[in-house]
Design an enzyme around this catalytic site. Structure first.
Site, mmCIF file in Angstrom:
data_model
loop_
_atom_site.group_PDB
_atom_site.id
_atom_site.type_symbol
_atom_site.label_atom_id
_atom_site.label_comp_id
_atom_site.label_asym_id
_atom_site.label_seq_id
_atom_site.Cartn_x
_atom_site.Cartn_y
_atom_site.Cartn_z
ATOM 1 N N ASP A 9 -14.258 -12.429 -12.784
ATOM 2 C CA ASP A 9 -14.094 -12.695 -14.120
ATOM 3 C C ASP A 9 -12.813 -13.080 -14.957
ATOM 4 O O ASP A 9 -12.701 -12.751 -16.154
ATOM 5 C CB ASP A 9 -14.803 -11.150 -15.093
ATOM 6 N N CYS B 146 -6.816 -5.255 -18.996
ATOM 7 C CA CYS B 146 -7.971 -4.449 -18.451
ATOM 8 C C CYS B 146 -7.240 -3.040 -18.259
ATOM 9 O O CYS B 146 -7.977 -2.182 -18.157
ATOM 10 C CB CYS B 146 -8.382 -4.753 -17.397
ATOM 11 N N CYS C 170 0.391 3.370 3.414
ATOM 12 C CA CYS C 170 0.904 2.866 5.004
ATOM 13 C C CYS C 170 2.055 1.834 4.629
ATOM 14 O O CYS C 170 2.626 1.411 6.024
ATOM 15 C CB CYS C 170 -0.272 2.301 5.884
ATOM 16 N N CYS D 138 -7.154 -1.216 1.492
ATOM 17 C CA CYS D 138 -6.103 -1.763 2.443
ATOM 18 C C CYS D 138 -6.765 -2.065 3.789
ATOM 19 O O CYS D 138 -7.388 -0.780 4.317
ATOM 20 C CB CYS D 138 -5.119 -0.773 2.515
ATOM 21 N N HIS E 44 -10.855 -2.511 -7.301
ATOM 22 C CA HIS E 44 -11.787 -3.147 -7.413
ATOM 23 C C HIS E 44 -11.527 -4.670 -7.615
ATOM 24 O O HIS E 44 -10.639 -5.085 -8.314
ATOM 25 C CB HIS E 44 -13.136 -2.642 -8.384
ATOM 26 N N CYS F 65 -8.233 -5.501 -9.578
ATOM 27 C CA CYS F 65 -7.991 -4.803 -10.591
ATOM 28 C C CYS F 65 -7.481 -3.479 -9.714
ATOM 29 O O CYS F 65 -8.286 -2.863 -9.136
ATOM 30 C CB CYS F 65 -9.157 -4.497 -11.411
ATOM 31 N N ARG G 87 -10.119 -11.455 -10.375
ATOM 32 C CA ARG G 87 -9.176 -10.257 -10.932
ATOM 33 C C ARG G 87 -9.279 -9.069 -9.875
ATOM 34 O O ARG G 87 -10.360 -8.086 -9.972
ATOM 35 C CB ARG G 87 -9.722 -9.886 -12.262
ATOM 36 N N CYS H 56 0.748 -1.162 -0.004
ATOM 37 C CA CYS H 56 0.042 0.020 0.019
ATOM 38 C C CYS H 56 0.782 1.081 0.086
ATOM 39 O O CYS H 56 1.861 1.289 0.789
ATOM 40 C CB CYS H 56 -0.729 0.053 1.272
ATOM 41 N N HIS I 269 -8.189 3.276 -0.772
ATOM 42 C CA HIS I 269 -8.872 2.773 -1.837
ATOM 43 C C HIS I 269 -7.579 2.008 -2.615
ATOM 44 O O HIS I 269 -6.790 2.863 -3.110
ATOM 45 C CB HIS I 269 -9.598 3.603 -2.504
ATOM 46 N N CYS J 50 -5.148 0.687 6.394
ATOM 47 C CA CYS J 50 -5.295 2.314 6.463
ATOM 48 C C CYS J 50 -6.570 2.718 5.992
ATOM 49 O O CYS J 50 -6.863 3.695 5.979
ATOM 50 C CB CYS J 50 -3.929 2.919 6.186
#
Length: 134
Positions: free
Chosen positions: A112, A68, A53, A99, A108, A123, A121, A50, A105, A102
């Site tokens: 699939d 993708c 953190c 994470c 996602h 992503c 996956r 991450c 974001h 902390c």
């Protein structure tokens, strides 16, 4: 974001540590443009952490080319390293990956990827991660 995380900081503290693009993705759940992330074509053996953190999240062995536009992994290092939340933004139902240390974001997860051992996956935004070569 709640204060249930081991690492908690105010938005002002995060803004002081992260550049504006990092802050937008990690703390405001923005998404970097597809095919622009520095870790998309990373092929070396190592660990992905991450960016906010330093929590170890993914290993290179689980990274795969999903075509993708973002780095993709079929499994986190351990299930407790990430937090999965329902995301109903943009008129879709998706599963957000944060994470677990902390609350930042990361991206996602989608079910699939039948070509992988898990079918998942993860992503991830390159900007959410750092790479440490083994």
């Amino acid at each position: 974001m709640s204060n249930q995380y081991e690492v908690t900081k105010t938005d002002q503290q995060w803004k002081a540590e992260l550049d504006p693009n990092e802050f937008a993705v990690l703390r405001q759940a923005a998404t970097e443009r597809a095919w622009t992330g520095e870790l998309l074509d990373e092929k070396r053996v190592g660990v992905y952490r991450c960016r906010a953190c330093g929590n170890e999240l993914f290993r290179s062995e689980t990274k795969f080319d999903s075509h993708c536009g973002w780095p993709s992994f079929y499994s986190p290092l351990a299930g407790d390293r990430v937090e999965l939340l329902e995301d109903r933004t943009h008129g879709m139902v998706r599963t957000e990956v944060r994470c677990a240390r902390c609350g930042s974001h990361l991206g996602h997860v989608f079910g699939d990827a039948p070509q992988t051992p898990t079918g998942d996956r993860y992503c991830m935004n390159s900007i959410s991660l750092t790479f440490e070569q083994a």
